[in-house]
Write an enzyme that holds these catalytic residues in place. Structure first.
Site, PDB file in Angstrom:
ATOM      1  N   ASN A 265       0.849  -1.187   0.000  1.00  0.00           N
ATOM      2  CA  ASN A 265       0.000   0.000   0.000  1.00  0.00           C
ATOM      3  C   ASN A 265       0.894   1.251   0.000  1.00  0.00           C
ATOM      4  O   ASN A 265       2.117   1.143   0.099  1.00  0.00           O
ATOM      5  CB  ASN A 265      -0.928  -0.032   1.208  1.00  0.00           C
ATOM      6  CG  ASN A 265      -0.198   0.246   2.506  1.00  0.00           C
ATOM      7  OD1 ASN A 265       0.858  -0.330   2.773  1.00  0.00           O
ATOM      8  ND2 ASN A 265      -0.737   1.131   3.317  1.00  0.00           N
ATOM      9  N   CYS A 267       1.937   3.551   2.023  1.00  0.00           N
ATOM     10  CA  CYS A 267       2.922   3.838   3.065  1.00  0.00           C
ATOM     11  C   CYS A 267       3.748   2.635   3.472  1.00  0.00           C
ATOM     12  O   CYS A 267       4.595   2.740   4.372  1.00  0.00           O
ATOM     13  CB  CYS A 267       2.226   4.431   4.281  1.00  0.00           C
ATOM     14  SG  CYS A 267       1.648   6.100   3.989  1.00  0.00           S
ATOM     15  N   GLU A 269       3.167  -0.259   5.018  1.00  0.00           N
ATOM     16  CA  GLU A 269       2.947  -1.146   6.161  1.00  0.00           C
ATOM     17  C   GLU A 269       2.137  -2.385   5.812  1.00  0.00           C
ATOM     18  O   GLU A 269       2.034  -3.307   6.618  1.00  0.00           O
ATOM     19  CB  GLU A 269       2.258  -0.388   7.314  1.00  0.00           C
ATOM     20  CG  GLU A 269       0.773  -0.148   7.157  1.00  0.00           C
ATOM     21  CD  GLU A 269       0.440   1.069   6.311  1.00  0.00           C
ATOM     22  OE1 GLU A 269      -0.737   1.417   6.203  1.00  0.00           O
ATOM     23  OE2 GLU A 269       1.391   1.676   5.766  1.00  0.00           O
TER      24      GLU A 269
END
Length: 785
Positions: A265, A267, A269
């Site tokens: 995704n 960012c 994580e």
């Protein structure tokens, strides 16, 4: 909401309060919000009335914080997704399939989902396209198309979509991918990460050659260390691309028997398979500390266990309650029931327990707390499986063999063996900037505290400004307990005073007990030597991290907002992706810093300006573009635009265009986007060659004129200068001049720096944490680009 920071109340009103389309509040109080969310998450239960009060209790105490999409969307009946994270389907190397994938991306972002894509499947630039007698344009050309699409999509809550693009370290276009953001304005809506394999890291260590391949063809061979240094130089200079250790992600995946991962995704994580989806939520560790600042200070682990079980049940119910943009995403979510339970407030919890972030004791406490979260999450999911059934793709033998499952306590593994498990993966540490502000400004995720206190400028409805102090949750508790004169103990450290190694060891400690990944930014000082900077990534790899994101203040992305001198240190700020020129100008102390107003400026009797002549091939008559400026604080900024021509064909739309642009100019804020939007317009009939350069439309030509004018008055810098400066610093080829600092300010101090303006409120309060941009003034958050 009495007793908590004013900014927390404002975050609630702006972000999470349910209102009609006209802005009329439906949630009259924050208690209404908690009841709405709790009822929505309890609805899938057989006895909702038994669970809704328990859910509401955890929410109202700020002990469990669902991600913002859940808080804003649950129980509203709106056509939005409650999932934060999506990785889209595999892009087939076919023009029709590529644009089908583009459509899917637009639909997903329209409902509020951030997306990730692996572009490694697209053939490299110059490769033959059989059947049409042409050469391929390469993955970056299609990333430009995605970027343009993203600019036009407004996701749920008026937030622009965020995107992650990955490319394998052995793709023939990897060098162009690494250098893509040297060009200001390009791929602005993307985060970029290189998929680094174990074989590549071995080749770097052994100084071996590295082949770049696509299909069965080797396009060329590089020295592995040269390619690694090129990645490092780029991220040293302007904070991208990031690095994802993709083999490690797949090896440690609980579902390695059922899926292959090649993207994350925005960012980072959540590494996810094609059409993978994941929702997020966080336990607020700071809310669970008892006897703060005393010798007996401790985390209430009994309450932590209770909360984890409640959170897993709530998040599992979201899988059934949420809408999905695409049927494939719904199928993926419901056959694996992935959730991303994490923590926030870790740094504040350590402070309340009198422990300095980054020390051996901090590492030990972090491991202990997160091991509890891990075991209790898997325990709760196994018990849910006994009650509601395991996730459909559960394979007992294959699942129990996964490294993360093998590391669980024996009694938890026994429960899984007996009942199966409801959720294939359970833990993740996501960016929590906005929800952490909402929860009384606790520290974000596992990040250290960014600043203990800072000045926030609030714009009032009448256009006046009010300044208020915003303070960290733990800092405020300390001052309330010990008074304003008590010196801060040594366990009060912030993101800028910590060494990169202290950041890395904390990320690695958390990663041992997280089955997905972690969004974290490792802050590096500006004067960190390049070789030491490279060592941060080597350390992250050797300590078991699944990826690494750093931020070093630099000539391209800049540095720091204004913070209170006594309490905080310099801080890094960036807008992921290439910054707008106006932001960069403000960074460097140049004229034309952004001004934000709630009321348009009045027009003086006389204004300075310039008139530019533009000839367009389709028109018999030249077009004259006049741009007048207003002078404020000795600086010029555009105030109005006029376009005149004898050609009446364009009269109506040029009048409309100039009125709209002038209205934007008079309102203030970051106006550089006007240039970007105009220059991005392509005429389907074709553009024209002007001055030896192809201009895609007449509107783009007008954008060029406005850009030229902004550069002439000093509002925009020359991008080539900034890029060259950053490149020289990255290579260690000399020093660059720093902007003049106010008298008495130390080099690199907050008082000697200019912060990036927030694109929403226009104030210099944009910071970089967890791979995201967050505004300390208005709470704006943009995870990803």
């Amino acid at each position: 909401m009495s007793g908590i920071a004013a900014i927390s109340q404002q975050i609630w009103d702006m972000k999470y309060r349910f209102k009609t389309a006209d802005g009329e509040p439906i949630d009259r109080t924050v208690d209404d919000t908690w009841m709405r969310v709790a009822a929505a998450l309890a609805a899938p239960e057989a006895e909702p009335q038994d669970w809704a009060p328990r859910f509401e209790d955890a929410l109202s105490r700020f002990e469990f914080l669902p991600a913002g999409r859940i808080l804003a969307g649950a129980g509203t009946g709106r056509s939005v997704t409650l999932f934060n994270c999506f990785v889209m389907g595999t892009i087939e190397d076919d023009l029709g399939a590529i644009f089908a994938a583009l459509r899917e991306a637009a639909l997903t972002m329209q409902q509020g989902g951030g997306i990730g894509y692996d572009f490694s499947t697209i053939r490299p630039k110059g490769a033959p396209v059989k059947g049409v007698g042409a050469d391929a344009s390469g993955p970056l050309s299609f990333m430009d198309v995605w970027d343009s699409m993203c600019r036009t999509i407004m996701s749920a809550g008026a937030r622009r979509g965020a995107m992650m693009a990955t490319l394998r370290c052995d793709h023939p276009d990897i060098e162009d991918f690494i250098d893509a953001k040297r060009e200001p304005g390009r791929l602005r809506n993307f985060n970029l990460s290189v998929l680094v394999t174990d074989a590549f890291m071995d080749a770097v260590k052994a100084d071996k050659p590295w082949p770049l391949v696509f299909g069965d063809r080797v396009y060329r061979v590089l020295r592995a260390r040269d390619l690694w240094d090129r990645i490092m130089q780029a991220t040293y200079a302007y904070a991208e691309p990031g690095v994802i250790f993709i083999d490690r992600i797949n090896e440690r995946n609980n579902l390695r028997y059922a899926e292959d991962i090649s993207a994350t995704n925005p960012c980072g994580e959540q590494p996810l398979p094609p059409y993978g989806a994941c929702l997020l939520g966080s336990i607020n560790l700071a809310a669970l500390v008892r006897d703060a600042f005393e010798e007996t200070a401790r985390l209430d682990t009994d309450r932590l266990r209770e909360l984890v079980a409640l959170a897993v049940r709530m998040m599992d119910n979201v899988v059934d309650a949420s809408r999905f943009p695409l049927a494939e995403q719904a199928h993926e979510a419901r056959t694996k029931r992935r959730i991303g339970l994490g923590v926030t407030g870790l740094a504040d919890a350590l402070i309340l327990c009198r422990v300095r972030y980054g020390t051996d004791k901090a590492v030990a406490l972090t491991e202990s707390w997160l091991k509890t979260v891990q075991n209790e999450a898997y325990r709760a999911s196994a018990l849910l499986a006994a009650e509601k059934g395991a996730f459909p793709l559960f394979d007992r033998d294959a699942y129990l063999a996964a490294p993360m499952v093998q590391a669980l306590d024996a009694d938890v593994r026994a429960l899984i063996e007996q009942h199966g498990i409801r959720n294939a993966l359970l833990t993740s540490i996501a960016p929590t900037g906005t929800i952490s502000l909402f929860a009384d400004n606790v520290s974000s995720g596992i990040e250290p505290v960014f600043s203990y206190t800072y000045q926030r400028t609030v714009l009032m409805p009448d256009g006046t400004r009010r300044t208020e102090e915003v303070s960290d949750h733990a800092y405020r508790l300390f001052r309330a307990k010990f008074g304003a004169d008590r010196p801060l103990p040594d366990y009060f450290v912030d993101a800028q005073t910590l060494s990169p190694a202290e950041h890395v060891v904390m990320q690695a400690a958390a990663q041992r007990y997280v089955d997905s990944s972690i969004s974290k930014t490792i802050n590096c000082p500006e004067d960190l030597p390049f070789d030491a900077f490279k060592d941060v990534y080597r350390q992250a790899y050797e300590l078991g991290c699944k990826g690494c994101t750093t931020y070093r203040p630099n000539a391209v992305t800049g540095s720091v907002l204004t913070v209170k001198k006594e309490e905080a240190k310099p801080a890094a700020v960036s807008e992921t992706g290439a910054e707008t020129h106006a932001e960069t100008a403000a960074l460097r102390g140049e004229p034309g810093a952004v001004v934000y107003m709630t009321k348009p400026l009045d027009r003086p009797e006389a204004l300075p300006g310039e008139t530019y002549k533009v000839r367009w091939p389709d028109s018999d008559h030249a077009m004259y573009i006049t741009i007048n400026d207003i002078i404020e604080a000795g600086r010029r900024r555009p105030f109005e635009v006029f376009i005149n021509s004898k050609n009446m064909e364009h009269y109506a739309w040029t009048v409309a265009l100039t009125r709209m642009i002038s209205a934007v100019f008079r309102r203030g804020g970051d106006i550089s986007f006007v240039v970007e939007e105009l220059k991005a317009v392509f005429d389907p009939r074709g553009g024209a060659w002007i001055g030896g350069r192809y201009v895609p439309s007449l509107l783009a030509a007008i954008g060029d004129v406005i850009e030229r004018h902004m550069k002439a008055i000093g509002m925009l810098p020359e991008p080539d200068t900034l890029v060259a400066e950053a490149a020289r610093k990255a290579m260690g080829d000399g020093e660059t001049a720093q902007p003049d600092a106010p008298e008495g300010a130390k080099p690199g101090s907050p008082q000697g720096s200019r912060g990036l303006q927030c694109p929403k409120c226009g104030q210099p309060g944009l910071i970089r944490q967890e791979g995201c941009d967050s505004c300390l003034n208005c709470g704006y958050s943009k995870c990803g680009p």
